[in-house]
Design a protein around this motif. Structure first.
Motif: not given
Length: 164
Positions: A156-164
């Motif tokens: 989830k953290d990795k996905k959030n970093r890539h979406s920003n």
């Protein structure tokens, strides 16, 4: 004037006494193979170490009455988190070995770890019957920490970093 100074002094003294209450906890740490475990760090948070076990796996710590969670960490062992009762003054802990799981899903890893985790109370009773532990039952609850939840959080953290 003397009465107010006296009253102020008494109240100040009592407040220091109330804030400074600590309790002493003693105990032992063993592996799931029923061997003593020296050099275990005892922490009250991820960064604050309050004690360490000796060569025989024994420890003695002083903590505040408001602390209700202890973390035990050792090289090659899984971190063990305990939720302790206020009346707890003897803690005898069994720690699980940290395993390497290759090509297995986090869900299966948790199933394998949980099977070992559920054997710990039985092992505690064996150590009590042998005379190594002084208490038949524990005054704490040991918290099972899921690898799957940990991996999901990383995803989830990795996905959030890539979406920003």
């Amino acid at each position: 004037m003397k009465i107010s100074i006296l009253l102020f002094s008494v109240l100040t003294f009592l407040s220091f006494r109330l804030c400074g209450q600590t309790r002493t906890i003693v105990g032992r740490v063993y592996t799931e193979d029923l061997e003593t475990l020296p050099g275990v760090w005892i922490q009250i948070s991820d960064t604050l170490r309050i004690g360490e076990t000796d060569i025989e796996g024994r420890f003695k710590i002083k903590i505040s009455h408001d602390i209700d969670k202890l973390i035990f960490r050792a090289v090659g062992m899984e971190a063990t988190t305990l939720q302790i009762d206020n009346s707890c003054d003897t803690i005898e802990v069994l720690m699980m070995y940290h395993g390497t799981y290759d090509f297995i899903s986090p869900k299966k890893i948790d199933r394998l770890r949980l099977r070992r985790f559920k054997k710990l109370p039985k092992l505690h009773l064996q150590l009590y019957q042998k005379g190594d532990f002084s208490t038949k039952t524990t005054c704490y609850s040991q918290i099972f920490e899921s690898f799957k939840a940990y991996f999901d959080k990383i995803k989830k953290d990795k996905k959030n970093r890539h979406s920003n």
